[in-house]
Design an enzyme around this catalytic site. Structure first.
Site, mmCIF file in Angstrom:
data_model
loop_
_atom_site.group_PDB
_atom_site.id
_atom_site.type_symbol
_atom_site.label_atom_id
_atom_site.label_comp_id
_atom_site.label_asym_id
_atom_site.label_seq_id
_atom_site.Cartn_x
_atom_site.Cartn_y
_atom_site.Cartn_z
ATOM 1 N N SER A 146 11.605 8.814 6.137
ATOM 2 C CA SER A 146 11.682 8.000 4.651
ATOM 3 C C SER A 146 12.590 8.063 3.507
ATOM 4 O O SER A 146 13.191 8.407 2.032
ATOM 5 C CB SER A 146 10.256 7.899 2.890
ATOM 6 N N ASP A 160 5.264 5.362 -0.045
ATOM 7 C CA ASP A 160 6.745 6.038 0.619
ATOM 8 C C ASP A 160 6.834 6.976 -0.786
ATOM 9 O O ASP A 160 7.457 7.480 -0.853
ATOM 10 C CB ASP A 160 7.294 5.110 1.549
HETATM 11 C C1 GLA Z 1 6.163 2.857 6.561
HETATM 12 C C2 GLA Z 1 6.261 2.225 5.306
HETATM 13 C C3 GLA Z 1 4.582 2.690 4.502
HETATM 14 C C4 GLA Z 1 3.651 2.227 5.543
HETATM 15 C C5 GLA Z 1 3.703 3.797 6.926
HETATM 16 C C6 GLA Z 1 2.786 3.923 7.646
HETATM 17 O O1 GLA Z 1 6.802 4.241 6.407
HETATM 18 O O2 GLA Z 1 7.102 2.347 4.376
HETATM 19 O O3 GLA Z 1 3.862 1.836 3.415
HETATM 20 O O4 GLA Z 1 2.859 1.749 5.867
HETATM 21 O O5 GLA Z 1 5.390 2.707 7.168
HETATM 22 O O6 GLA Z 1 1.827 4.492 7.461
#
Ligand code: GLA
Length: 388
Positions: A129, A175
């Site tokens: 993230s 995230d």
């Molecule tokens: C990405 C997305 C989140 C979530 C994950 C999987 O990180 O941004 O919102 O859906 O994938 O859990």
């Protein structure tokens, strides 16, 4: 002052010829369990990590933004509040900032411009993230500078809106929310239906290890959006608003009515919701053997039902699991199709895990893994003490 903060200050001065007023910091995240459940109104259990993005900012009197990043040197991006235009291929990282200002404008709030310099040590494109860290550092800065009076949760929601509507990724709230609201030494159990959250202490006896497979991630956004559509298709079939309102037995009974792949997608989400709640209890109770079992089941479900793991990631999980047994858990973390695995293991096993990865991963895959020894950390904030 941390090294990242120093670099952000220096970049600001070099770029804009004056000093910054403030520094803002927001962390990346690791999800312990609860994958692809957030956009289905389900449960997630992420922690913010001690890798973060720092932004040095100075408020402007007009509505102009000028932004520079040390990861993409040599270009100053410029736009005006409410005039973000459409994303262009040059906008690699700045689209996340433009998405945020576009979302603020769309919600009818006024904001002033800022000059800003970005430095980050969140590994890019690794599923930790880095984009949410960028959005939250920027959003928290804008919230303060323009006195928007948004709560950390509202800043997270604004960032998600920007990503959904401007960037074009149909991500859930996990995230952004954990980058905004993370707590030291805790994971956060989030109910993505009403956005209630509860800190869950990570036992002191455990090490939080993240291993980056360094598999190049391709097609991530399109595969992600496709998974989301498949889940929504199943919810629609049963006439419920989201998969949160479907139970496993109803799904099993109607298996023949659904395309097989959609059935498996939904089975992952429903079983993962259960595992996530159970894992939060296990963590709280210090029941590591149970946590180990739940993380293993989660990985299998992502591999077989949701089909978001890749062979290199499966190999990493296998290598670590063989060392750890029931004295810790390991699974892929994040959106998938490459990225990282997360392991929560008894401290005594940390060195053995690192050695096993170093000894076996390259031979098995031809790739080098990167190991990050992490700790759960605080969400986004201003860094008063770090300026000069
Ligand atoms: C990405 C997305 C989140 C979530 C994950 C999987 O990180 O941004 O919102 O859906 O994938 O859990």
């Amino acid at each position: 002052m941390s090294n990242t903060a120093q670099r952000a200050n220096k970049l600001f001065v070099q770029t804009f010829g004056t000093t910054a007023d403030d520094l803002y910091r927001a962390p990346g995240r690791v999800n312990l369990i609860g994958e692809h459940t957030d956009y289905n109104d389900g449960f997630v259990l992420p922690a913010a990590i001690n890798f973060h993005t720092i932004i040095a900012v100075k408020q402007r009197d007009d509505d102009k933004f000028r932004a520079v990043s040390d990861a993409f040197p040599g270009k100053i991006h410029t736009w005006h509040f409410g005039h973000e235009g459409t994303t262009d291929p040059d906008d690699t990282w700045v689209k996340y900032l433009k998405g945020f200002t576009a979302a603020v404008c769309a919600s009818g709030l006024p904001a002033k411009g800022m000059d800003l310099a970005v430095v980050s040590n969140v590994p890019l494109g690794a599923g930790l993230s880095s984009s949410a860290a960028l959005e939250l550092a920027f959003g928290t800065a804008l919230n303060d500078a323009s006195q928007l009076r948004l709560s950390p949760l509202a800043v997270a929601q604004m960032a998600q809106r920007g990503e959904n509507q401007y960037v074009g990724c149909a991500c859930g709230i996990m995230d952004q929310m954990i980058s905004a609201m993370g707590e030291e030494e805790h994971a956060l159990l989030i109910d993505c239906e009403d956005l209630d959250s509860e800190p869950v202490p990570i036992p002191e006896s455990l090490s939080l290890i993240i291993v980056n497979s360094n598999v190049p991630r391709g097609l991530v956004d399109s595969e992600y959006n496709l998974r989301r559509e498949q889940c929504e298709q199943v919810a629609e079939h049963f006439g419920v608003e989201s998969l949160r309102h479907l139970d496993l037995r109803t799904l099993e009974n109607a298996k023949e009515e659904l395309p097989e792949v959609c059935y498996r997608r939904a089975r992952h989400v429903l079983s993962e919701n259960r595992r996530t709640q159970n894992a939060a209890h296990a963590l709280e109770a210090g029941n590591i053997a149970r946590l180990s079992e739940l993380m293993a089941q989660s990985h299998q479900s992502m591999r077989d039902d949701f089909e978001i793991t890749v062979p290199e990631i499966d190999k990493l999980v296998e290598i670590i699991d063989a060392v750890v047994g029931d004295r810790g858990g390991v699974r892929m973390t994040g959106g998938g199709l490459g990225g990282c695995v997360v392991a929560l293991v008894d401290h005594d096993l940390t060195d053995a895990v690192v050695e096993a990865v170093e000894r076996q991963y390259h031979t098995a895959t031809g790739l080098e893994a990167s190991v990050y020894l992490c700790s759960a950390s605080q969400g986004a904030s201003r860094q008063d003490e770090e300026l000069y």
